[in-house]
Design an enzyme around this catalytic site. Sequence first.
Site, short mmCIF file in Angstrom:
data_model
loop_
_atom_site.label_atom_id
_atom_site.label_comp_id
_atom_site.label_asym_id
_atom_site.label_seq_id
_atom_site.Cartn_x
_atom_site.Cartn_y
_atom_site.Cartn_z
CB SER A 197 -0.91 0.00 1.22
OG SER A 197 -1.74 -1.13 1.21
CB CYS A 229 -3.66 -4.17 2.67
SG CYS A 229 -5.38 -3.66 2.73
CB CYS A 237 -7.46 -5.13 4.69
SG CYS A 237 -5.87 -4.39 4.98
CE LYS A 294 -10.48 -7.98 7.79
NZ LYS A 294 -9.43 -7.35 8.57
CE1 TYR A 351 -4.48 -2.37 -5.07
CE2 TYR A 351 -2.40 -1.44 -4.33
CZ TYR A 351 -3.75 -1.64 -4.15
OH TYR A 351 -4.37 -1.10 -3.07
CB ALA A 402 15.26 -5.05 -4.25
CE1 TYR A 442 -7.33 -3.31 14.62
CE2 TYR A 442 -5.48 -3.59 16.11
CZ TYR A 442 -6.40 -2.78 15.49
OH TYR A 442 -6.41 -1.44 15.74
CD GLU A 494 -10.08 -8.18 11.74
OE1 GLU A 494 -10.36 -6.98 11.83
OE2 GLU A 494 -9.25 -8.61 10.91
NE ARG A 526 -1.61 -6.46 26.24
CZ ARG A 526 -1.53 -6.68 27.55
NH1 ARG A 526 -1.87 -5.73 28.39
NH2 ARG A 526 -1.11 -7.84 28.00
CG ASP A 577 2.37 -2.41 8.48
OD1 ASP A 577 1.79 -1.33 8.70
OD2 ASP A 577 1.76 -3.49 8.27
CG HIS A 598 -36.29 7.27 13.79
ND1 HIS A 598 -35.76 6.59 14.87
CD2 HIS A 598 -37.57 6.86 13.65
CE1 HIS A 598 -36.69 5.79 15.36
NE2 HIS A 598 -37.79 5.93 14.65
CD GLU A 642 -32.56 6.86 15.59
OE1 GLU A 642 -33.14 7.95 15.62
OE2 GLU A 642 -33.13 5.78 15.35
P1 NDP Z 1 -2.11 -7.54 17.76
O1 NDP Z 1 -1.00 -6.67 18.19
O2 NDP Z 1 -3.42 -6.94 17.47
O3 NDP Z 1 -2.34 -8.66 18.87
C1 NDP Z 1 -1.32 -9.50 19.27
C2 NDP Z 1 -1.86 -10.53 20.24
O4 NDP Z 1 -0.87 -11.52 20.44
C3 NDP Z 1 -2.19 -9.97 21.60
O5 NDP Z 1 -3.32 -10.63 22.09
C4 NDP Z 1 -0.94 -10.31 22.43
O6 NDP Z 1 -1.25 -10.65 23.74
C5 NDP Z 1 -0.46 -11.58 21.78
N1 NDP Z 1 0.99 -11.72 21.78
C6 NDP Z 1 1.90 -10.81 21.37
N2 NDP Z 1 3.13 -11.32 21.42
C7 NDP Z 1 3.02 -12.57 21.88
C8 NDP Z 1 3.95 -13.62 22.17
N3 NDP Z 1 5.25 -13.44 21.96
N4 NDP Z 1 3.48 -14.79 22.63
C9 NDP Z 1 2.17 -14.96 22.83
N5 NDP Z 1 1.24 -14.02 22.58
C10 NDP Z 1 1.66 -12.84 22.11
O7 NDP Z 1 -1.52 -8.36 16.51
P2 NDP Z 1 -2.19 -9.11 15.29
O8 NDP Z 1 -1.21 -10.13 14.89
O9 NDP Z 1 -3.59 -9.51 15.59
O10 NDP Z 1 -2.24 -7.98 14.17
C11 NDP Z 1 -1.05 -7.31 13.77
C12 NDP Z 1 -1.37 -5.91 13.34
O11 NDP Z 1 -2.03 -5.93 12.10
C13 NDP Z 1 -2.31 -5.17 14.27
O12 NDP Z 1 -1.63 -4.53 15.30
C14 NDP Z 1 -3.00 -4.20 13.37
O13 NDP Z 1 -2.29 -3.01 13.34
C15 NDP Z 1 -2.95 -4.87 12.02
N6 NDP Z 1 -4.29 -5.40 11.66
C16 NDP Z 1 -5.33 -4.54 11.56
C17 NDP Z 1 -6.58 -4.99 11.25
C18 NDP Z 1 -7.71 -4.01 11.16
O14 NDP Z 1 -7.45 -2.82 11.04
N7 NDP Z 1 -8.96 -4.45 11.24
C19 NDP Z 1 -6.85 -6.40 11.00
C20 NDP Z 1 -5.70 -7.23 11.17
C21 NDP Z 1 -4.46 -6.73 11.48
P3 NDP Z 1 -1.39 -9.59 24.95
O15 NDP Z 1 -2.30 -8.53 24.51
O16 NDP Z 1 -1.94 -10.43 26.01
O17 NDP Z 1 -0.02 -9.10 25.21
#
Ligand code: NDP
Length: 448
Positions: free
Chosen positions: A15, A43, A48, A51, A99, A115, A178, A182, A205, A304, A437, A442
Site C-alpha cells: 500500500s 493488505c 484486509c 479477510k 495494482y 531487492a 485484531y 477477526e 488492549r 509497517d 431515524h 442515530e
Molecule cells: P495484535 O498486536 O493486534 O495482537 C497481538 C496478540 O498476540 C495480543 O493478544 C498479544 O497478547 C499476543 N501476543 C503478542 N506477542 C506474543 C507472544 N510473543 N506470545 C504470545 N502471545 C503474544 O496483533 P495481530 O497479529 O492480531 O495484528 C497485527 C497488526 O495488524 C495489528 O496490530 C494491526 O495493526 C494490524 N491489523 C489490523 C486490522 C484491522 O485494522 N482491522 C486487521 C488485522 C491486522 P497480549 O495482549 O496479552 O499481550
Amino acid sequence: MESFDYDLFVIGAGSGGVRAGRIAASHGARVAMAEEFRVGGTCVIRGCVPKKLLVYASHFAHELHDAPGFGWTIEGARFDWNALRDFVASDVDRLERAYTSTLDNNKVDHFHERATVAAPHTVRLASGRKITAKHMLIAVGAWPVMPEFPGNEHAITSNEVFHLPALPARVVIQGAGYIALEFAGIFNALGSKVTVVNRSDQILRSYDIDLRNRLLTMMQMRGIEFRFQNPITGIVKQADGSLFVSTAQGYPIEADAVLVATGRKPKTPGLGLEEVGVQLGANGEIIVDEYGQTSVAGIHAVGDVTDRVQLTPVAIREGHAFADTVFGGKPRKTSYDAIPSAVFSQPPLAAVGLTEVEARAQYGEVKVFTSDFRPMKNMFAKVAERGFYKLVVDGESDRVLGVHMIGPEAPEVLQAAAIAVKAGLTKADFDATMALHPSMAEELVLMR
Ligand code: NDP
C-alpha cells in the site's frame, strides 16, 4: 553531477510503496520498484481485502440463522469452503492485476524479485543486477511473529489461513488482537469449533474497556471459547493428521488447525540496512523522522516497516506525503491524531480518538455518554445481542475526544464520526444534529 538509473527506487509494492511510487512518478520522477512476492502487499494479497471477503461470507451464516424471524424458510443451505476460498483467491488476482496496471500506467518500472540495499544509492536485485537511485524508499511492511514452542511448524499464520485445503472442524487461535478475533468470528460463523488462547487475560488492549468487555461476552455467547493466561506450549501432529495442542495451564486441546496471530514485526532482516548505517529500533523497525527520512540521506521508509501505526490507510498517507515532500516540492507530514480503526469481529467494533481511561489521564475532567441499545435488526434474532456506543468528552471545552462503538456496521458508522472528532466538534454539535431515524447511527446524536 552524479547520475543515477532512477530518481526513486521503492522496495516493496504494498500500500505505502505503490502510492509513493505512483505519486512520485506523477511529479515527474523516474521510478522503479521491486517486489519479492505479489504486487499489492499484505493488505491486498493476504490481509484486509481477503479477510473482509471472508467476514462477508460468514455474515450469511448469521443472516440465514435469523431469516426465519423475518418470514423466510431456507432449505438446503450449505456452505462450501473451497468455493469461497477460490473466489477470494480470484478476486485477489484481479486486484493484483489492477495494482500492476497502476504501476504501468504511471510508467513505474517493476522488478518481480527480492531487492536489498547494497549501498546508500544502490539496490541489488536477487538476480545480481545492481541499480542506482537518487532516493530509495523502504516499504517492505511487516511479517507475522511466530512464538517459539515445539511443533510450531504445525501452526499457520495469517499468511497461510486463506489457503486452507478444507474448513477445519476445530481451530485453536493464539492471540487476542485484531487478527485472532477477526478469524475467531469467521471460523465460528462458518461452523468451526473455535478456542482462543492468549498469554494475558486481555483482549484488544488498545480499545476502550467497555467495548472489549462487551465483545468478549458476545463472542462467548456465540460459542467461542476463551482461555486466558494460557499460551500454547507445544503442538504434536497425531497419526490421523489432527493436532494435539498443549497449553501453559495444562489443558490440551485437539484441533485441525492452529492459527497464531501474535503481532507482526517489521520485515527488515537481511535487507542490508544496518550495513549502510540505517538506524533500526528494538523491534527491527526503521527509525524515521516525520517525513519518512531515515538516519541515512537518500534512504526513506514508510508503512509497517516503521512500526508506528500498522494500518493500510496510514501507510498510504505516509507514502503520499513522502512523494509530495521529496518530488513534489510540497513538504507534508502525516497526522497521527484521531486515526479511526475497527476490528471486523462479530459483532464488529470501531473507535476513534481517546479511550475513557486515556482521556481521564490527559484531560482530568471528562464526561462520558453511553447508549446501550438493541439494534432493530436483532429484534427477531435468537441471540439478543446489544449494541453499545460511547462518547468521551472534554469536561472543560465540550470537545468530543473519542467515539467508541460495538454493534452491527459499527465501522461504517464510525468513519463519519471520525470526521467530527478530527474536526474538533463538541458534544453540543452532536446534540444539535438531527437524528436519522430509524438507524443505529442515530444513537450518536441522542446520547444525553
Ligand atoms: P495484535 O498486536 O493486534 O495482537 C497481538 C496478540 O498476540 C495480543 O493478544 C498479544 O497478547 C499476543 N501476543 C503478542 N506477542 C506474543 C507472544 N510473543 N506470545 C504470545 N502471545 C503474544 O496483533 P495481530 O497479529 O492480531 O495484528 C497485527 C497488526 O495488524 C495489528 O496490530 C494491526 O495493526 C494490524 N491489523 C489490523 C486490522 C484491522 O485494522 N482491522 C486487521 C488485522 C491486522 P497480549 O495482549 O496479552 O499481550
